[in-house]
Design a protein around this motif. Structure first.
Motif, PDB file in Angstrom:
ATOM      1  N   ASP A   1      36.661  44.873  34.781  1.00  0.00           N
ATOM      2  CA  ASP A   1      37.442  46.091  34.913  1.00  0.00           C
ATOM      3  C   ASP A   1      37.725  46.631  33.512  1.00  0.00           C
ATOM      4  OD1 ASP A   1      39.383  47.984  36.161  1.00  0.00           O
ATOM      5  OD2 ASP A   1      40.801  46.775  35.010  1.00  0.00           O
ATOM      6  N   PRO A   2      37.313  47.855  33.203  1.00  0.00           N
ATOM      7  CA  PRO A   2      37.479  48.403  31.852  1.00  0.00           C
ATOM      8  C   PRO A   2      38.935  48.457  31.382  1.00  0.00           C
ATOM      9  CG  PRO A   2      36.127  49.872  33.185  1.00  0.00           C
ATOM     10  CD  PRO A   2      36.633  48.801  34.085  1.00  0.00           C
ATOM     11  N   CYS A   3      39.853  48.716  32.283  1.00  0.00           N
ATOM     12  CA  CYS A   3      41.267  48.785  31.879  1.00  0.00           C
ATOM     13  C   CYS A   3      41.785  47.419  31.465  1.00  0.00           C
ATOM     14  CB  CYS A   3      42.120  49.367  32.998  1.00  0.00           C
ATOM     15  SG  CYS A   3      41.762  51.107  33.306  1.00  0.00           S
TER      16      CYS A   3
ATOM     17  N   SER B   1      32.358  54.357  36.008  1.00  0.00           N
ATOM     18  CA  SER B   1      31.703  53.400  35.113  1.00  0.00           C
ATOM     19  C   SER B   1      31.568  52.034  35.783  1.00  0.00           C
ATOM     20  CB  SER B   1      32.442  53.286  33.776  1.00  0.00           C
ATOM     21  OG  SER B   1      33.714  52.701  33.946  1.00  0.00           O
ATOM     22  N   ILE B   2      32.525  51.679  36.620  1.00  0.00           N
ATOM     23  CA  ILE B   2      32.419  50.419  37.364  1.00  0.00           C
ATOM     24  C   ILE B   2      31.273  50.523  38.367  1.00  0.00           C
ATOM     25  CG2 ILE B   2      33.580  48.881  38.993  1.00  0.00           C
ATOM     26  CD1 ILE B   2      36.236  49.665  37.618  1.00  0.00           C
TER      27      ILE B   2
ATOM     28  N   GLY C   1      40.061  42.220  42.918  1.00  0.00           N
ATOM     29  CA  GLY C   1      40.155  42.669  44.300  1.00  0.00           C
ATOM     30  C   GLY C   1      39.593  44.056  44.508  1.00  0.00           C
ATOM     31  N   LEU C   2      38.649  44.443  43.657  1.00  0.00           N
ATOM     32  CA  LEU C   2      38.072  45.792  43.748  1.00  0.00           C
ATOM     33  C   LEU C   2      36.880  45.877  44.700  1.00  0.00           C
ATOM     34  CD1 LEU C   2      38.250  46.931  40.011  1.00  0.00           C
ATOM     35  CD2 LEU C   2      39.970  47.114  41.818  1.00  0.00           C
ATOM     36  N   ILE C   3      36.449  44.744  45.240  1.00  0.00           N
ATOM     37  CA  ILE C   3      35.353  44.749  46.205  1.00  0.00           C
ATOM     38  C   ILE C   3      35.972  44.799  47.596  1.00  0.00           C
ATOM     39  CG2 ILE C   3      33.300  43.550  47.076  1.00  0.00           C
ATOM     40  CD1 ILE C   3      33.069  44.370  44.123  1.00  0.00           C
TER      41      ILE C   3
ATOM     42  N   ASP D   1      37.406  40.219  35.991  1.00  0.00           N
ATOM     43  CA  ASP D   1      36.232  40.744  36.684  1.00  0.00           C
ATOM     44  C   ASP D   1      36.655  41.485  37.955  1.00  0.00           C
ATOM     45  OD1 ASP D   1      35.632  38.932  39.228  1.00  0.00           O
ATOM     46  OD2 ASP D   1      36.318  37.595  37.619  1.00  0.00           O
ATOM     47  N   ILE D   2      35.759  42.319  38.449  1.00  0.00           N
ATOM     48  CA  ILE D   2      36.092  43.183  39.567  1.00  0.00           C
ATOM     49  C   ILE D   2      36.306  42.403  40.861  1.00  0.00           C
ATOM     50  CG2 ILE D   2      35.056  45.233  38.527  1.00  0.00           C
ATOM     51  CD1 ILE D   2      32.658  44.866  40.432  1.00  0.00           C
TER      52      ILE D   2
END
Length: 124
Positions: free
Chosen positions: A17-19, A62-63, A33-35, A28-29
């Protein structure tokens, strides 16, 4: 879990995660919990649905690009679809336990640092 599913999962765990990177706490994504959804079938079709951390997330593109690039490089992926969802709002509850602990520790360190800066300013 098939060998392809395992490779896809590992690749996603290698995308950060860029932030979180920007604040010096790379997560990591997957841990973030971004998936929202991941589907890998026997014919190599992969579908990933991402959940942005907020409706105004400016870095989700970007992600998505990183997911597309990384997964398209995996042998056995015959097609790839990366989409976004806004069906659910992201919350810290979606993070892995380890990621939530890392975030909590980062907050404690940031508060301590801020308190030290305030105390030093008050003493001058």
């Amino acid at each position: 879990m098939s060998a392809l599913s395992h490779r896809v999962q590992e690749a996603l765990e290698g995308i950060f995660d860029p932030c979180s990177v920007a604040v010096g706490m790379p997560l990591d994504i997957v841990s973030m919990g971004l998936i929202a959804r991941l589907a890998v079938d026997d014919e190599g079709r992969v579908a990933v649905t991402l959940l942005p951390t907020s409706p105004s997330c400016t870095l989700i593109a970007s992600i998505m690009e990183a997911v597309e690039k990384r997964l398209s490089e995996i042998a056995g992926v015959s097609s790839l679809e990366v989409t976004l969802t806004n069906e659910t709002l992201w919350t810290e509850a979606l993070m892995s336990d380890g990621a939530r602990d890392a975030l909590a520790n980062r907050r404690v360190r940031a508060r301590s640092s801020l308190a030290e800066e305030i105390a030093a300013t008050d003493n001058h």
